[in-house]
Design an enzyme around this catalytic site. Structure first.
Site, short mmCIF file in Angstrom:
data_model
loop_
_atom_site.label_atom_id
_atom_site.label_comp_id
_atom_site.label_asym_id
_atom_site.label_seq_id
_atom_site.Cartn_x
_atom_site.Cartn_y
_atom_site.Cartn_z
N GLU A 1 39.15 49.11 35.62
CA GLU A 1 38.16 48.13 35.15
C GLU A 1 38.46 47.71 33.71
OE1 GLU A 1 36.01 46.53 37.09
OE2 GLU A 1 36.96 47.75 38.64
N HIS B 1 42.31 41.81 38.89
CA HIS B 1 42.39 42.81 39.97
C HIS B 1 43.50 42.43 40.96
CE1 HIS B 1 39.25 45.85 39.61
NE2 HIS B 1 38.40 44.93 39.19
N HIS C 1 38.44 38.32 35.38
CA HIS C 1 38.49 39.76 35.66
C HIS C 1 38.89 40.02 37.12
CE1 HIS C 1 36.93 44.02 35.46
NE2 HIS C 1 36.74 43.78 36.75
N GLU C 2 38.29 39.27 38.04
CA GLU C 2 38.62 39.47 39.46
C GLU C 2 40.07 39.03 39.74
OE1 GLU C 2 36.71 41.25 41.26
OE2 GLU C 2 35.00 41.21 39.88
ZN LIG Z 1 36.47 45.06 38.38
#
Ligand SMILES: [Zn+2]
Length: 243
Positions: free
Chosen positions: A102, A75, A71-72
């Site tokens: 998100e 980003h 997930h990071e």
């Molecule tokens: Zn996030």
């Protein structure tokens, strides 16, 4: 291509380039370091741009750590894609932008760890049942969140997939198909006679027409209880609601 498809394509390309996706190879491709340490309550990971690192909670279960790391990384991949980023800012603002970002990072992380074609094949074989959350997680060594995101995205009928637990029963994690208009906040509770509550209290799977506490449209719910948790697939009842 819409934003979701472009995020999926980013994730697929990254998965192929960085395979096998060990933690070190997951961060290598975006040029940051990986570090472990304490995070604020309720957070499992964070990207720290000033220190050029991704910080992970070493206490989190390993599969959850891997999902958080992916997930990071998403980003960063989105941050580095200027076209995608500017389209995102054109389409959304404020809190909606944050929530959409998100959700997109979750979508990309799930695709990185559990390829869409694997999920399509599993749904074609087994149907989009709540047990499939557990089966996909176990067979492919991914967190339940990853399986839930993938199933909500790829199911043949627009649906919302969730895991809930605790007493009183609360939403732990949910994901929705893009055609389901409302999100389901973490921590949301249910009425005592909700089929989801019945499933977890009796230990028996449930199938019933149902509603979600904060959604206007009706759903067909399949609920499967296991280990004090309950897994639910809410399929939109086409023609019955405003989809
Ligand atoms: Zn996030």
């Amino acid at each position: 291509m819409n934003l979701r498809q472009r995020v999926l394509e980013l994730a697929r390309t990254y998965r192929r380039a960085q395979a096998p996706l060990t933690p070190a190879r997951l961060v290598d491709g975006v040029g940051v370091r990986l570090a472990y340490g304490r995070l604020p309550e309720g957070r499992f990971g964070a990207w720290m741009p000033e220190q050029n690192l991704i910080l992970l909670d070493p206490q989190a279960p390993p599969r959850r750590q891997r999902f958080t790391l992916a997930h990071e990384v998403m980003h960063l991949l989105i941050q580095q894609d200027h076209d995608l980023l500017s389209e995102l800012h054109e389409a959304y603002a404020g809190g909606e932008l944050e929530r959409e970002l998100e959700a997109l990072c979750n979508l990309g992380a799930a695709e990185m760890l559990l390829p869409g074609e694997v999920v399509d094949a599993a749904i074609a074989r087994r149907g989009q049942s709540p047990r499939l959350v557990l089966e996909l997680a176990e067979q492919h060594k991914v967190s339940e969140e990853v399986a839930i995101i993938a199933m909500a995205e790829r199911g043949p009928v627009p649906s919302l997939v969730l895991v809930a637990g605790g007493r009183p029963l609360r939403v732990y994690f949910s994901a929705r198909h893009p055609r389901i208009p409302d999100r389901l906040p973490r921590g949301l509770g249910f009425r005592r006679d909700d089929p989801l509550v019945v499933a977890v209290e009796t230990g028996l799977p449930q199938k019933a027409a149902s509603r979600l506490p904060n959604h206007s449209q009706p759903y067909w719910l399949e609920a499967y209880p296991k280990g004090g948790r309950v897994y639910g697939v809410y399929k939109a009842q086409l023609g019955g609601g405003g989809l």
